[in-house]
Design a protein around this motif. Structure first.
Motif, PDB file in Angstrom:
ATOM      1  N   ASN A 266       0.831  -1.192   0.000  1.00 26.91           N
ATOM      2  CA  ASN A 266       0.000   0.000   0.000  1.00 26.91           C
ATOM      3  C   ASN A 266       0.871   1.250   0.000  1.00 26.91           C
ATOM      4  O   ASN A 266       1.987   1.235   0.521  1.00 26.91           O
ATOM      5  N   VAL A 267       0.351   2.318  -0.583  1.00 27.96           N
ATOM      6  CA  VAL A 267       0.941   3.656  -0.488  1.00 27.96           C
ATOM      7  C   VAL A 267      -0.218   4.600  -0.192  1.00 27.96           C
ATOM      8  O   VAL A 267      -1.203   4.614  -0.917  1.00 27.96           O
ATOM      9  N   THR A 268      -0.082   5.351   0.900  1.00 30.80           N
ATOM     10  CA  THR A 268      -1.121   6.323   1.242  1.00 30.80           C
ATOM     11  C   THR A 268      -0.497   7.692   1.455  1.00 30.80           C
ATOM     12  O   THR A 268       0.599   7.802   2.006  1.00 30.80           O
ATOM     13  N   ALA A 269      -1.200   8.708   0.992  1.00 32.69           N
ATOM     14  CA  ALA A 269      -0.768  10.088   1.200  1.00 32.69           C
ATOM     15  C   ALA A 269      -1.862  10.805   1.978  1.00 32.69           C
ATOM     16  O   ALA A 269      -3.021  10.798   1.571  1.00 32.69           O
TER      17      ALA A 269
ATOM     18  N   VAL B 123       3.458  10.629   3.446  1.00 34.84           N
ATOM     19  CA  VAL B 123       3.352   9.516   2.507  1.00 34.84           C
ATOM     20  C   VAL B 123       3.873   8.264   3.204  1.00 34.84           C
ATOM     21  O   VAL B 123       5.038   8.210   3.603  1.00 34.84           O
ATOM     22  N   GLN B 124       2.986   7.274   3.373  1.00 35.19           N
ATOM     23  CA  GLN B 124       3.361   6.022   4.025  1.00 35.19           C
ATOM     24  C   GLN B 124       3.418   4.915   2.972  1.00 35.19           C
ATOM     25  O   GLN B 124       2.458   4.699   2.234  1.00 35.19           O
ATOM     26  N   VAL B 125       4.562   4.235   2.919  1.00 29.52           N
ATOM     27  CA  VAL B 125       4.745   3.094   2.023  1.00 29.52           C
ATOM     28  C   VAL B 125       4.776   1.839   2.883  1.00 29.52           C
ATOM     29  O   VAL B 125       5.515   1.776   3.867  1.00 29.52           O
TER      30      VAL B 125
ATOM     31  N   ASP C 166       7.010   2.705   6.362  1.00 31.00           N
ATOM     32  CA  ASP C 166       7.818   3.900   6.577  1.00 31.00           C
ATOM     33  C   ASP C 166       7.009   5.097   6.106  1.00 31.00           C
ATOM     34  O   ASP C 166       6.298   5.022   5.099  1.00 31.00           O
ATOM     35  N   THR C 167       7.112   6.211   6.830  1.00 28.48           N
ATOM     36  CA  THR C 167       6.383   7.428   6.478  1.00 28.48           C
ATOM     37  C   THR C 167       7.364   8.574   6.292  1.00 28.48           C
ATOM     38  O   THR C 167       8.262   8.766   7.113  1.00 28.48           O
ATOM     39  N   GLN C 168       7.183   9.319   5.224  1.00 29.37           N
ATOM     40  CA  GLN C 168       7.994  10.486   4.909  1.00 29.37           C
ATOM     41  C   GLN C 168       7.077  11.673   4.632  1.00 29.37           C
ATOM     42  O   GLN C 168       5.952  11.499   4.178  1.00 29.37           O
TER      43      GLN C 168
ATOM     44  N   MET D 233      -1.526  12.675  -5.415  1.00 34.02           N
ATOM     45  CA  MET D 233      -1.257  11.854  -4.234  1.00 34.02           C
ATOM     46  C   MET D 233      -2.295  12.086  -3.154  1.00 34.02           C
ATOM     47  O   MET D 233      -2.887  11.135  -2.648  1.00 34.02           O
ATOM     48  N   VAL D 234      -2.518  13.340  -2.791  1.00 36.18           N
ATOM     49  CA  VAL D 234      -3.432  13.622  -1.676  1.00 36.18           C
ATOM     50  C   VAL D 234      -4.882  13.374  -2.069  1.00 36.18           C
ATOM     51  O   VAL D 234      -5.724  13.139  -1.204  1.00 36.18           O
ATOM     52  N   ALA D 235      -5.192  13.390  -3.366  1.00 34.65           N
ATOM     53  CA  ALA D 235      -6.547  13.077  -3.827  1.00 34.65           C
ATOM     54  C   ALA D 235      -6.775  11.568  -3.906  1.00 34.65           C
ATOM     55  O   ALA D 235      -7.906  11.118  -4.101  1.00 34.65           O
TER      56      ALA D 235
END
Length: 191
Positions: free
Chosen positions: A63-66, A76-78, A138-140, A155-157
């Motif tokens: 998963n990738v979430t923004a 952004v979490q991967v 990990d979150t950046q 990303m945020v949408a």
């Protein structure tokens, strides 16, 4: 030198050696299983090592979430999954990765830490038991700038398509007690 100090140091070294022996998965008589080569993009989750072979872990992006923090920052979490296809325990040291959207570099991150020696801390290493899968996150923070504004907005949408590439490092000890330590490149997409 104090005799008790010598015994304590010797005992500490012996305990560390036993822990390392079990963490690296000494398995003198592994049960044989079919050998399948991992696919080039590491998406083969049914890969299993034969009795004498050592295979690299299978790394995927789960998963990738923004999440928008404010008008110019997003977290952004991967989330990675790492499967151990071997008959012994594998130690994942690091995943070093880059996140791209529409060919634009958004962020860089690291999971874990490479061990620098026998006495180095083992707190950032991830043992993965034979046949099991580890989930690592990990979150950046990504700052919205003019150069990446459209990709940041996607990303945020929640409409971005991600390309994640990088390198992962691991160690595994096979049935012959030979340890393999390797760095491997990967390139994945999400979704």
């Amino acid at each position: 030198m104090n005799t008790k100090a010598v015994y304590a140091a010797g005992g500490g070294i012996a305990v560390a050696a036993v822990v390392i022996f079990f963490v690296l998965g000494a398995n003198p008589s592994p049960s044989p299983s079919p050998s399948v080569s991992p696919s080039a993009n590491n998406n083969n989750s049914s890969t299993t090592a034969s009795a004498g072979s050592i295979l690299p872990p299978v790394v995927n992006v789960k998963n990738v979430t923004a999440t928008k923090v404010d008008n110019s920052h997003a977290n952004v979490q991967v989330t990675f999954t790492v499967k151990n296809p071997n008959n012994s325990t594998l130690v994942l040291e690091t995943i070093h990765y880059n996140v791209n959207v529409d060919g634009l570099h958004m962020t860089i991150g690291d999971v874990g830490q490479s061990a620098q020696g026998f006495l180095d801390s083992q707190g950032n290493l991830f043992p993965i038991v034979s046949g099991s899968t580890l989930t690592a996150k990990d979150t950046q923070v990504v700052e919205r700038t003019g150069a990446i504004a459209n990709a940041w907005d996607k990303m945020v949408a929640g409409s971005a398509h991600y390309s994640i590439d990088g390198t992962y490092s691991y160690r595994v000890t096979g049935a012959t007690m030979q340890t393999t330590a390797e760095d491997r490149d990967f390139k994945l997409t999400f979704p």
